[in-house]
Design an enzyme around this catalytic site. Sequence first.
Site, PDB file in Angstrom:
ATOM      1  N   GLY A   1       3.031  -1.343   4.307  1.00 31.15           N
ATOM      2  CA  GLY A   1       3.080   0.089   4.040  1.00 31.15           C
ATOM      3  C   GLY A   1       4.503   0.513   3.714  1.00 31.15           C
ATOM      4  O   GLY A   1       4.982   0.361   2.592  1.00 31.15           O
ATOM      5  N   GLY A   2       5.213   1.017   4.720  1.00 29.17           N
ATOM      6  CA  GLY A   2       6.546   1.596   4.535  1.00 29.17           C
ATOM      7  C   GLY A   2       7.505   0.742   3.716  1.00 29.17           C
ATOM      8  O   GLY A   2       8.124   1.230   2.762  1.00 29.17           O
TER       9      GLY A   2
ATOM     10  N   GLU B   1      -4.769  -5.844  10.796  1.00 26.50           N
ATOM     11  CA  GLU B   1      -3.748  -4.824  11.003  1.00 26.50           C
ATOM     12  C   GLU B   1      -3.976  -4.153  12.356  1.00 26.50           C
ATOM     13  O   GLU B   1      -4.828  -3.252  12.463  1.00 26.50           O
ATOM     14  CB  GLU B   1      -3.830  -3.761   9.904  1.00 26.50           C
ATOM     15  CG  GLU B   1      -3.613  -4.287   8.516  1.00 26.50           C
ATOM     16  CD  GLU B   1      -3.085  -3.200   7.586  1.00 26.50           C
ATOM     17  OE1 GLU B   1      -1.961  -3.361   7.092  1.00 26.50           O
ATOM     18  OE2 GLU B   1      -3.781  -2.195   7.401  1.00 26.50           O
TER      19      GLU B   1
ATOM     20  N   GLY C   1       2.802   1.580  10.783  1.00 28.44           N
ATOM     21  CA  GLY C   1       3.699   2.720  10.600  1.00 28.44           C
ATOM     22  C   GLY C   1       4.467   3.103  11.852  1.00 28.44           C
ATOM     23  O   GLY C   1       5.084   4.165  11.927  1.00 28.44           O
TER      24      GLY C   1
ATOM     25  N   ASN D   1       0.873  -1.176   0.000  1.00 31.80           N
ATOM     26  CA  ASN D   1       0.000   0.000   0.000  1.00 31.80           C
ATOM     27  C   ASN D   1       0.913   1.231   0.000  1.00 31.80           C
ATOM     28  O   ASN D   1       1.557   1.513   0.999  1.00 31.80           O
ATOM     29  CB  ASN D   1      -0.878  -0.052   1.263  1.00 31.80           C
ATOM     30  CG  ASN D   1      -1.675   1.223   1.471  1.00 31.80           C
ATOM     31  OD1 ASN D   1      -1.777   2.060   0.575  1.00 31.80           O
ATOM     32  ND2 ASN D   1      -2.248   1.364   2.656  1.00 31.80           N
ATOM     33  N   TRP D   2       0.956   1.902  -1.138  1.00 33.26           N
ATOM     34  CA  TRP D   2       1.858   3.068  -1.237  1.00 33.26           C
ATOM     35  C   TRP D   2       1.315   4.306  -0.521  1.00 33.26           C
ATOM     36  O   TRP D   2       1.998   5.320  -0.427  1.00 33.26           O
ATOM     37  CB  TRP D   2       2.105   3.408  -2.721  1.00 33.26           C
ATOM     38  CG  TRP D   2       3.116   2.519  -3.387  1.00 33.26           C
ATOM     39  CD1 TRP D   2       3.822   1.492  -2.820  1.00 33.26           C
ATOM     40  CD2 TRP D   2       3.536   2.579  -4.758  1.00 33.26           C
ATOM     41  NE1 TRP D   2       4.649   0.912  -3.754  1.00 33.26           N
ATOM     42  CE2 TRP D   2       4.498   1.560  -4.951  1.00 33.26           C
ATOM     43  CE3 TRP D   2       3.196   3.381  -5.841  1.00 33.26           C
ATOM     44  CZ2 TRP D   2       5.125   1.333  -6.174  1.00 33.26           C
ATOM     45  CZ3 TRP D   2       3.812   3.159  -7.070  1.00 33.26           C
ATOM     46  CH2 TRP D   2       4.763   2.141  -7.225  1.00 33.26           C
ATOM     47  N   LYS D   3       0.052   4.234  -0.111  1.00 30.09           N
ATOM     48  CA  LYS D   3      -0.592   5.398   0.548  1.00 30.09           C
ATOM     49  C   LYS D   3      -0.418   6.650  -0.319  1.00 30.09           C
ATOM     50  O   LYS D   3      -0.406   6.550  -1.551  1.00 30.09           O
ATOM     51  CB  LYS D   3      -0.036   5.586   1.960  1.00 30.09           C
ATOM     52  CG  LYS D   3      -0.085   4.303   2.782  1.00 30.09           C
ATOM     53  CD  LYS D   3       0.150   4.530   4.239  1.00 30.09           C
ATOM     54  CE  LYS D   3       0.189   3.204   4.964  1.00 30.09           C
ATOM     55  NZ  LYS D   3       0.295   3.344   6.387  1.00 30.09           N
TER      56      LYS D   3
ATOM     57  N   GLU E   1      -6.526   4.011   8.638  1.00 30.63           N
ATOM     58  CA  GLU E   1      -6.432   5.466   8.404  1.00 30.63           C
ATOM     59  C   GLU E   1      -7.761   5.993   7.858  1.00 30.63           C
ATOM     60  O   GLU E   1      -8.130   7.140   8.143  1.00 30.63           O
ATOM     61  CB  GLU E   1      -5.251   5.760   7.456  1.00 30.63           C
ATOM     62  CG  GLU E   1      -3.918   5.564   8.171  1.00 30.63           C
ATOM     63  CD  GLU E   1      -2.740   5.197   7.260  1.00 30.63           C
ATOM     64  OE1 GLU E   1      -2.836   5.357   6.038  1.00 30.63           O
ATOM     65  OE2 GLU E   1      -1.717   4.726   7.817  1.00 30.63           O
TER      66      GLU E   1
ATOM     67  N   SER F   1       3.923  -2.874  10.205  1.00 30.62           N
ATOM     68  CA  SER F   1       5.386  -2.855  10.281  1.00 30.62           C
ATOM     69  C   SER F   1       6.036  -4.159   9.820  1.00 30.62           C
ATOM     70  O   SER F   1       7.046  -4.600  10.398  1.00 30.62           O
ATOM     71  CB  SER F   1       5.848  -2.467  11.693  1.00 30.62           C
ATOM     72  OG  SER F   1       5.377  -1.164  12.012  1.00 30.62           O
TER      73      SER F   1
ATOM     74  N   HIS G   1      -9.194   0.516   5.706  1.00 28.01           N
ATOM     75  CA  HIS G   1      -7.872   0.718   6.307  1.00 28.01           C
ATOM     76  C   HIS G   1      -8.042   1.580   7.554  1.00 28.01           C
ATOM     77  O   HIS G   1      -8.900   2.470   7.597  1.00 28.01           O
ATOM     78  CB  HIS G   1      -6.941   1.404   5.291  1.00 28.01           C
ATOM     79  CG  HIS G   1      -5.509   1.427   5.758  1.00 28.01           C
ATOM     80  ND1 HIS G   1      -5.057   2.338   6.680  1.00 28.01           N
ATOM     81  CD2 HIS G   1      -4.454   0.639   5.448  1.00 28.01           C
ATOM     82  CE1 HIS G   1      -3.770   2.103   6.908  1.00 28.01           C
ATOM     83  NE2 HIS G   1      -3.388   1.069   6.174  1.00 28.01           N
TER      84      HIS G   1
HETATM   85  C1  PEP Z   1      -0.444  -0.249   6.332  1.00 26.05           C
HETATM   86  O1  PEP Z   1      -0.535   0.951   6.133  1.00 26.05           O
HETATM   87  O2  PEP Z   1      -1.371  -0.991   5.977  1.00 26.05           O
HETATM   88  C2  PEP Z   1       0.739  -0.755   7.000  1.00 26.05           C
HETATM   89  C3  PEP Z   1       0.715  -1.979   7.423  1.00 26.05           C
HETATM   90  O3  PEP Z   1       1.812   0.104   7.132  1.00 26.05           O
HETATM   91  P1  PEP Z   1       3.286  -0.268   7.704  1.00 26.05           P
HETATM   92  O4  PEP Z   1       3.720  -1.521   7.026  1.00 26.05           O
HETATM   93  O5  PEP Z   1       4.130   0.917   7.362  1.00 26.05           O
HETATM   94  O6  PEP Z   1       3.111  -0.461   9.175  1.00 26.05           O
END
Ligand code: PEP
Length: 242
Positions: free
Chosen positions: A223-224, A164, A170, A12-14, A100, A202, A98
């Site tokens: 994510g990251g 999640e 994040g 997920n590039w957000k 967010e 993460s 998600h």
């Molecule tokens: C996400 O945004 O779905 C996520 C899992 O981010 P990260 O891997 O950065 O924790």
Amino acid sequence: MAKSLRPLIAANWKMNGDMSWVFKPADFAALYHAEDREHLDVLICPPATLLGSMLDPQQTGVLLGGQDCHAEVSGAHTGNVSAEMLKDAGASFVIVGHSECRAAGDTDAAVNAKAKAAARAGLTPIICVGETEAEREAGKAQKVVAAQIKASVPKLKSFVIAYEPVWAIGTGKTATPEDVAEMHDAIRALVTPKTRILYGGSVKPANAEALLALKNVNGALIGGAGLEMDSLVEIAKSAPKS
Ligand code: PEP
């Protein structure tokens, strides 16, 4: 050990990326050859602005998805995109619910409607659930997640669940393999055996192998670490053969 469900490794590039990023799936494909990728699905969910320009999944073997969608097909919904628009731009999946988006106001009912919209458009929804740190500390994590699944997952032939934990997204904090195993086993009891259950929070090359090896973990939502193709390749290589 072989797993019966094909792992799904989803990035997920957000709100990250510009037109130069449309080539990243080719970098991924170059670093991780097709024959090695045969046992898994790799998905990138870029910002909607890039989706229509991304390299063809048929060429790169990297699937494309949206990060969210509106429940309606079209209309006066400024700033939104419909599931049909994502499909038209090349998506085969869409993330809904998600944390967010939930934090910005998406209720379970809204997530449920978005997941139905995804199916209507021919997309597979990735429906996100997860508890906050306070809910986990209060011993309510499983109850919260079960309630989210009950309310936000419609009756569909095909969908993916992403567990999640909100406190792990994040933050660099990852749930322990024991906690992840316990939650995924509990989620498995609520969904069909063919539903993939992803872990997100993460995930990085250093912890992917231990998490992806768990019985009811069928992939990861990243994510990251999904912004860097070499990290994504490392994570994908950690997935057990299906
Ligand atoms: C996400 O945004 O779905 C996520 C899992 O981010 P990260 O891997 O950065 O924790």
